[in-house]
Enzyme design. Structure first.
Site, mmCIF file in Angstrom:
data_model
loop_
_atom_site.group_PDB
_atom_site.id
_atom_site.type_symbol
_atom_site.label_atom_id
_atom_site.label_comp_id
_atom_site.label_asym_id
_atom_site.label_seq_id
_atom_site.Cartn_x
_atom_site.Cartn_y
_atom_site.Cartn_z
ATOM 1 N N CYS A 136 -2.538 -3.252 7.271
ATOM 2 C CA CYS A 136 -2.136 -3.316 8.686
ATOM 3 C C CYS A 136 -2.607 -2.077 9.435
ATOM 4 O O CYS A 136 -2.700 -0.978 8.891
ATOM 5 C CB CYS A 136 -0.631 -3.493 8.807
ATOM 6 S SG CYS A 136 0.351 -2.080 8.264
ATOM 7 N N GLU B 56 0.832 -1.208 0.000
ATOM 8 C CA GLU B 56 0.000 0.000 0.000
ATOM 9 C C GLU B 56 0.867 1.259 0.000
ATOM 10 O O GLU B 56 0.569 2.239 -0.703
ATOM 11 C CB GLU B 56 -0.916 0.017 1.235
ATOM 12 C CG GLU B 56 -1.869 -1.172 1.316
ATOM 13 C CD GLU B 56 -1.322 -2.327 2.138
ATOM 14 O OE1 GLU B 56 -2.100 -2.947 2.871
ATOM 15 O OE2 GLU B 56 -0.099 -2.592 2.048
#
Length: 367
Positions: free
Chosen positions: A85, A61
């Site tokens: 996360c 990401e």
């Protein structure tokens, strides 16, 4: 988590497949972290893509979002193969970067099993007014993360074992090789994909191998070497304790011979003492527990019949591959494993012949 109300469009499927391909491409090269694929899209146009970095960082990401540079991400959608996360580790949470970038919609395929993040991204992103959905193409991502889940859930490495045999099921002979060069090249791909290779000292001494990946251009990706050597019988001349990769070698033993111990340590090779099991062999479960603590997530076992049988007996193998030659060895053969197939069939539920270009030889996978 996603609900029945979540609907995925054909475009969603298309972009997630792209993310899955990115994850699959890097799978096996991201250390302890899962290989994640990420695609950032705005108005049905791909703005950027990202993959987990080699050895696990940066996260996919982060790579994808930072690749957009000055691009306005407000109103965009991000497709991720695994739940972003939410925890602080060696890097900040990916969810924070997603919020900061004003991304409108997040679609991820599967939940992480890491207890620091598991199922937390969905509620966090929703609380920030970001449209969040999960579960898209989950059956495909499950296959990618099979080894990662094994490592995290069971706190043990994912273990792949393989053997080569002749058409009449002998595993060794006076010949140097049983299978042809095509099979051996495929065999070396396992060394390329796995973090470590495990053999017995008997195999290491017999083959005198350096246990590297001998495919052109891939030697630098050779795995760490793990040696099962109860009585420290590794030869003093073995490349295992003499070549420049000896510092990436661990020998598991149960010896109290200080002369041998000090000699091997003087070579820069790591030694790890392991208790014996009830049968008088090194306790393999304790070996793999130690290996897990070192951060090794995947192992390919290239032991002989004895080590492989012990692993099967302890139900420690996740996948088994049998390379079968198209030639009989007859009187030249040693160590027949014809009856060994019963153990394989008892332990594994499925078996398949993998279509390969092995010039007439077979590759059989048990899983």
């Amino acid at each position: 988590m996603s609900t029945k109300k979540d609907k995925f469009t054909s475009q969603d499927h298309y972009f997630m497949k792209h993310a899955i391909n990115l994850a699959a491409e890097r799978n096996g090269f991201t250390g302890l972290n899962p290989s994640v694929g990420c695609v950032v899209v705005k108005k049905n146009k791909i703005l950027s893509i990202g993959q987990t970095g080699f050895n696990g960082r940066p996260h996919a990401e982060t790579v994808a979002i930072k690749a957009c540079k000055k691009e306005d991400l407000k109103g965009s959608t991000i497709y991720v193969t695994m739940e972003p996360c939410t925890h602080y580790g060696k890097t900040p949470p990916c969810t924070n970067l997603i919020v900061k970038s004003k991304i409108k919609r997040v679609i991820y395929s599967i939940n992480d099993v890491d207890i620091r993040t598991k199922k937390r991204a969905y509620s966090f992103l929703k609380s920030k007014k970001i449209i969040t959905s999960s579960g898209l193409l989950m059956n495909k991502t499950k296959k990618i993360y099979k080894k990662y889940f094994e490592h995290k859930n069971k706190e043990k490495p994912y273990i792949i074992s393989k053997l080569a045999c002749s058409k009449d099921y002998f595993t060794s002979s006076k010949k140097k090789f049983i299978t042809n060069e095509y099979s051996r090249k495929v065999s070396h791909l396992f060394r390329y994909y796995c973090d470590a290779i495990l053999v017995s000292s008997k195999t290491a001494n017999t083959d005198n191998s350096v246990l590297s990946c001998r495919l052109q251009g891939l030697d630098k990706y050779s795995p760490r070497r793990l040696i099962i050597d109860r009585e420290l019988k590794i030869k003093k001349t073995s490349p295992i304790i003499n070549d420049n990769r000896r510092i990436n070698t661990i020998i598991f033993h149960n010896s109290k011979d200080n002369k041998k111990i000090n000699y091997i340590k003087s070579k820069g090779v790591k030694l790890s003492y392991v208790d014996l099991d009830a049968s008088g062999r090194l306790n393999l479960k304790k070996v793999f527990s130690k290996v897990y603590s070192l951060g090794i997530s995947t192992i390919v076992v290239e032991g002989g019949k004895s080590l492989t049988s012990n692993l099967l007996k302890n139900k420690l193998i996740n996948e088994f591959y049998l390379f079968k030659s198209n030639k009989n060895l007859k009187k030249l053969g040693k160590n027949n494993i014809y009856n060994f197939r019963k153990e394989l069939n008892n332990l594994f539920k499925r078996k398949e012949n993998i279509e390969t270009f092995l010039n007439g030889e077979e590759l059989i996978r048990y899983f």
